[in-house]
Design a protein around this motif. Structure first.
Motif, PDB file in Angstrom:
ATOM      1  N   VAL A 154       0.788  -1.287   0.040  1.00  0.00           N
ATOM      2  CA  VAL A 154       0.135  -0.055  -0.136  1.00  0.00           C
ATOM      3  C   VAL A 154       0.828   1.179  -0.096  1.00  0.00           C
ATOM      4  O   VAL A 154       0.692   2.366  -0.812  1.00  0.00           O
ATOM      5  CB  VAL A 154      -0.961  -0.057   1.287  1.00  0.00           C
ATOM      6  CG1 VAL A 154      -1.823   1.259   1.179  1.00  0.00           C
ATOM      7  CG2 VAL A 154      -1.959  -1.397   1.190  1.00  0.00           C
ATOM      8  N   ALA A 155       2.113   1.411   0.832  1.00  0.00           N
ATOM      9  CA  ALA A 155       2.767   2.249   0.978  1.00  0.00           C
ATOM     10  C   ALA A 155       3.565   2.730  -0.431  1.00  0.00           C
ATOM     11  O   ALA A 155       3.821   3.625  -1.113  1.00  0.00           O
ATOM     12  CB  ALA A 155       3.869   2.083   1.953  1.00  0.00           C
ATOM     13  N   THR A 156       3.696   1.470  -1.061  1.00  0.00           N
ATOM     14  CA  THR A 156       4.432   1.698  -2.460  1.00  0.00           C
ATOM     15  C   THR A 156       3.372   2.328  -3.462  1.00  0.00           C
ATOM     16  O   THR A 156       3.656   3.005  -4.203  1.00  0.00           O
ATOM     17  CB  THR A 156       4.784   0.167  -3.106  1.00  0.00           C
ATOM     18  OG1 THR A 156       5.506  -0.392  -1.884  1.00  0.00           O
ATOM     19  CG2 THR A 156       5.727   0.278  -4.344  1.00  0.00           C
ATOM     20  N   GLY A 157       2.060   2.063  -3.401  1.00  0.00           N
ATOM     21  CA  GLY A 157       1.218   2.448  -4.135  1.00  0.00           C
ATOM     22  C   GLY A 157       1.055   4.161  -4.040  1.00  0.00           C
ATOM     23  O   GLY A 157       1.120   4.982  -4.922  1.00  0.00           O
ATOM     24  N   PHE A 158       1.312   4.508  -2.805  1.00  0.00           N
ATOM     25  CA  PHE A 158       1.062   5.905  -2.227  1.00  0.00           C
ATOM     26  C   PHE A 158       2.499   6.595  -2.858  1.00  0.00           C
ATOM     27  O   PHE A 158       2.405   7.653  -3.334  1.00  0.00           O
ATOM     28  CB  PHE A 158       0.971   6.184  -0.867  1.00  0.00           C
ATOM     29  CG  PHE A 158      -0.553   6.241  -0.516  1.00  0.00           C
ATOM     30  CD1 PHE A 158      -1.213   4.726  -0.529  1.00  0.00           C
ATOM     31  CD2 PHE A 158      -1.230   7.298  -0.313  1.00  0.00           C
ATOM     32  CE1 PHE A 158      -2.382   4.587  -0.125  1.00  0.00           C
ATOM     33  CE2 PHE A 158      -2.615   7.265   0.010  1.00  0.00           C
ATOM     34  CZ  PHE A 158      -3.234   6.154   0.175  1.00  0.00           C
ATOM     35  N   ALA A 159       3.485   5.810  -2.610  1.00  0.00           N
ATOM     36  CA  ALA A 159       4.707   6.245  -3.123  1.00  0.00           C
ATOM     37  C   ALA A 159       4.758   6.488  -4.802  1.00  0.00           C
ATOM     38  O   ALA A 159       5.424   7.574  -5.287  1.00  0.00           O
ATOM     39  CB  ALA A 159       6.095   5.598  -2.893  1.00  0.00           C
ATOM     40  N   LEU A 160       4.306   5.689  -5.551  1.00  0.00           N
ATOM     41  CA  LEU A 160       3.957   5.697  -6.875  1.00  0.00           C
ATOM     42  C   LEU A 160       3.396   7.010  -7.001  1.00  0.00           C
ATOM     43  O   LEU A 160       3.520   7.755  -8.136  1.00  0.00           O
ATOM     44  CB  LEU A 160       3.417   4.463  -7.549  1.00  0.00           C
ATOM     45  CG  LEU A 160       3.427   4.632  -8.838  1.00  0.00           C
ATOM     46  CD1 LEU A 160       4.727   4.488  -9.860  1.00  0.00           C
ATOM     47  CD2 LEU A 160       2.369   3.530  -9.562  1.00  0.00           C
ATOM     48  N   ALA A 161       2.159   7.306  -6.349  1.00  0.00           N
ATOM     49  CA  ALA A 161       1.260   8.303  -6.572  1.00  0.00           C
ATOM     50  C   ALA A 161       2.104   9.773  -6.517  1.00  0.00           C
ATOM     51  O   ALA A 161       2.139  10.577  -7.168  1.00  0.00           O
ATOM     52  CB  ALA A 161       0.281   8.344  -5.685  1.00  0.00           C
ATOM     53  N   LYS A 162       2.902   9.800  -5.329  1.00  0.00           N
ATOM     54  CA  LYS A 162       3.795  10.895  -5.177  1.00  0.00           C
ATOM     55  C   LYS A 162       4.691  11.104  -6.460  1.00  0.00           C
ATOM     56  O   LYS A 162       4.910  12.207  -6.813  1.00  0.00           O
ATOM     57  CB  LYS A 162       4.453  10.800  -3.965  1.00  0.00           C
ATOM     58  CG  LYS A 162       5.300  11.941  -3.510  1.00  0.00           C
ATOM     59  CD  LYS A 162       5.716  11.865  -2.091  1.00  0.00           C
ATOM     60  CE  LYS A 162       6.168  13.101  -1.655  1.00  0.00           C
ATOM     61  NZ  LYS A 162       6.982  12.936  -0.563  1.00  0.00           N
ATOM     62  N   ALA A 163       5.435  10.091  -6.716  1.00  0.00           N
ATOM     63  CA  ALA A 163       6.617   9.866  -7.758  1.00  0.00           C
ATOM     64  C   ALA A 163       5.644  10.506  -9.020  1.00  0.00           C
ATOM     65  O   ALA A 163       6.313  11.234  -9.916  1.00  0.00           O
ATOM     66  CB  ALA A 163       6.854   8.840  -8.101  1.00  0.00           C
TER      67      ALA A 163
END
Ligand code: NAD
Length: 696
Positions: A452-461
């Protein structure tokens, strides 16, 4: 505590330095510090002062922690006046960005220097406000009425070179902020440059037709908003008066706007967007790596997702069904990047590098062996998705995140095809994926927290706005869309035309009405969804069949130049097709329905009640964490008017009891569709509103 503003002497030059990380916001302590430092300079032997900020930017706005709280003295306009009133010159150095109050501080200084790459802006309209510390009064006096109004109504950021040509700054200097400031201060000393107060200048004459043209343009671009035109009025009215009187006009305009529901809605949207992006459950959880992204399917969505990743500096490997399809996908991506070059968003050489070094297209799933995160965007069919995930499970490295861009399908069922369901997640992009800001992050039953954290990190990127969603048919956005579209279809069956419904909703503030949206997405999408859901249909469900008729006639919307509307050279944005009304009239006749007239207000009331009711169900079932997550989804993915804050905020504004009354009234004729959300009933019974669930 030490003041965030210091004063130091450099020979004949005094330096007033703001140090309030991260963005040097104009907090109460900064405002007090500026007054104290100005007084220190006034009393000192120094002949000129440099006003600058430490860190990565000049003052980039107000302190958002102070929003909504009683104002603390000294107020910013008084601080700026205090600086401007000094009898010795002050040179302001802008580096990074000078935004809102920060730029107004610069306007109160006697000279302005921009460090190369610096930008200025007055973004207050994004919060439903106008500049309130002299921006509407000083900027027109400095650079003229039309360019000034253009800047604060567009909220755009103006680069250093343009600032120089507009006369906003006196010089652009390619040095560190302190060196740039000292350079210009020496020039002031050497040339004996005087104190030069913008408030003492007069607005240069301008042509009335130019102002009228700007107003028309702003009214069109900001349809429904009140603050932009009010800002122009304030600038014009105040510009004809002595500055001190102009400031009173600005104050009045600012406070009037503070009281508007639009301002409340825009502030809600502003904070809601920040809250969806920082999920409490992810505190302290590190995301996995995401340097190399795999994309499966290079159609509308896969191509857009690939472009979005490439433009954000990520490496992309895209898999298609065969070599020919892979080449087609590659050509499509190259074309979209060409468009980015044409729009000035990408340098031609950067495009070449991206295509040569960062993108691989292939028909071989083994090319995904090194991918950190793979996003599947193949046809919306469960069997095909299952087949893809079985293959991904076989070829992807351990720890790779496996994501589906499905619009409706069950992510748990997809995850079950792999031996690593904890690595599977939904990442629901919106079309066009390299433009649309929303990313629904669909957390399945077994998804691991760091995925889930990776999904949010992708959104940020990717600079997207993430919203956490749970698994259900259509997640947050499409599930609610299906409900209000159905409410629209009911009204069409009862006598409203799709065109009247679209118009009523556009007048309400939506970017598009549901039938224009259907034409854009493709009438086939709705048809296929109806077919998929056909087996589980309840006989009490009222559905319109005209979409099926359009589908069978090959009228698939914009892509076939015919849908609900006709798209041609005469009307590229579409004009209503009378044949659609005939098709609908035939359906009503076959169903024995006598059509009746609808008012626009009735259309909006019913449509919004359906949207809010489904939103309440989505929150009540835990599909959305809070009402604000529904608001952000609709604002960023579905063209909901930002000045209304989102459907749940709007519901609070009109009153939940009135929404429930509409639902209960409609339930008298259709108690299958209009089943009130338990959460809505509970809140009404307890006298609470949705915002009470947003806190924390
Ligand atoms: N179009 C939208 O507005 C939209 C928005 C959000 C999500 N989605 C979802 O995104 C997905 C893709 O939609 P789209 O509109 O891009 O469809 P599309 O038909 O434009 O593209 C699908 C692509 O997948 C390829 N493909 C099919 N099977 C494949 C396989 N086994 N391996 C590799 N490639 C394969 C096809 O060749 C095609 O190019 C769907 O799940 C859809 O529901 C679509």
């Amino acid at each position: 505590m030490d003041s965030p503003v210091s004063y130091e002497a450099h020979g004949e030059i005094g330096v007033i330095r703001v140090n309030n990380p991260p963005v040097n916001a104009t907090s109460a302590a900064v405002r007090q510090g500026l007054v104290a430092a100005a007084d220190q300079f006034a009393a000192s032997a120094q002949k000129v002062a440099v006003l600058m900020a430490d860190g990565r930017t000049f003052i980039a706005g107000a302190d958002i922690k102070e929003f909504g709280k009683p104002p603390v003295k000294p107020h910013l306009p008084d601080v700026i006046h205090h600086i401007e009133a000094l009898e010795k010159p002050v040179v302001c150095v802008i580096h990074g960005t000078a935004l809102g109050g920060g730029f107004e501080v610069a306007l109160g200084s006697h000279y302005r220097v921009a460090v190369k790459g610096a930008r200025i802006g007055l973004p207050e309209v994004n919060l439903g406000l106008i500049p309130g510390a002299g921006g509407t009064q000083r900027l027109p006096r400095l650079i003229g009425m039309i360019p000034a109004c253009e800047i604060f109504t567009s909220s755009r950021q103006v680069g250093a070179e343009e600032c120089l040509s507009l006369g906003i700054v006196d010089a652009v200097i390619d040095k560190s902020p302190i060196e740039a400031g000292l350079d210009f201060a020496r020039r002031v000393l050497d040339q004996g440059l005087p104190v030069r107060r913008v408030s003492e200048m007069s607005v240069a004459p301008y042509a009335e037709p130019d102002l009228a043209a700007l107003k028309t343009k702003v009214a069109r671009a900001q349809k429904g908003h009140v603050c932009h035109l009010r800002g122009i009025d304030v600038a014009v009215e105040g510009g004809e008066l002595p500055f001190i009187e102009g400031m009173k006009i600005e104050r009045q305009g600012f406070w009037d706007l503070m009281q508007t529901p639009q301002r409340a809605a825009m502030i809600h949207a502003f904070f809601a967007e920040r809250k969806t992006a920082s999920l409490p459950e992810l505190k302290g959880i590190a995301p996995r790596a995401l340097g190399h992204i795999g994309v499966i399917g290079g159609g509308t969505m896969g191509g857009g997702i690939a472009v979005s990743c490439l433009l954000s500096g990520l490496k992309v490997t895209l898999i298609e069904r065969d070599a020919e399809a892979a080449q087609k996908a590659s050509d499509g991506i190259a074309k979209t990047l060409t468009d980015s070059v044409k729009r000035g968003k990408l340098k031609p050489e950067a495009r070449e590098t991206l295509l040569a070094d960062a993108l691989v297209t292939s028909a071989d799933y083994h090319s995904l062996a090194e991918a950190d995160l793979v996003i599947e965007a193949v046809f919306e069919t469960m069997e095909i998705k299952k087949d893809v995930f079985t293959k991904l499970d076989a070829v992807c490295k351990p720890g790779a995140v496996l994501a589906s861009n499905t619009s409706y399908l069950d992510v748990d069922e997809i995850a079950a095809m792999t031996n690593r369901p904890e690595d599977v997640i939904g990442l629901h992009f919106f079309s066009p994926a390299h433009v649309m800001k929303l990313l629904e992050i669909v957390v399945a039953a077994k998804t691991a927290p760091d995925v889930v954290a990776t999904g949010f990190a992708l959104a940020k990127a990717l600079k997207k706005v993430p919203v956490r969603a749970g698994v259900c048919d259509g997640f947050i956005g499409n599930r609610i869309l299906k409900t209000y579209r159905t409410a629209g279809d009911h009204m069409v069956l009862e006598g409203a035309s799709p065109f009247q419904i679209d118009k009523a909703l556009v007048d309400f503030g939506f970017a598009m009405g549901p039938y224009a949206v259907a034409d854009l997405a493709g009438i086939d999408i709705g048809y296929l969804t109806r077919q998929r859901l056909l087996p589980g249909r309840d006989p009490r469900e009222r559905i319109g069949d005209w979409g099926d008729v359009l589908y069978h006639k090959g009228r698939l919307g914009r892509k076939t130049a015919h849908g609900h509307y006709i798209y041609d050279a005469q009307s590229p944005k579409g004009r209503p097709d009378p044949e659609v009304e005939e098709i609908i009239a035939a359906e009503r006749a076959a169903k024995g329905i006598t059509p009746r007239d609808f008012t626009d207000a009735e259309i909006v009331e019913r449509y919004m009640a359906a949207m809010i009711n489904e939103g309440a169900k989505v929150v009540g079932e835990g599909i959305a964490l809070r009402p604000l997550d529904v608001d952000v989804t609709k604002l960023y993915g579905y063209g909901f008017p930002r000045f209304r804050g989102g459907p749940m905020h709007y519901a609070d504004h009109i009153g939940l009891d009135s929404v429930l009354a509409t639902i209960n009234r409609e339930a008298q004729t259709d108690d299958f569709f209009w089943q009130p959300a338990p959460l809505l009933q509970q809140l009404v019974a307890e006298g609470r509103d949705f915002s009470s669930l947003n806190e924390g």
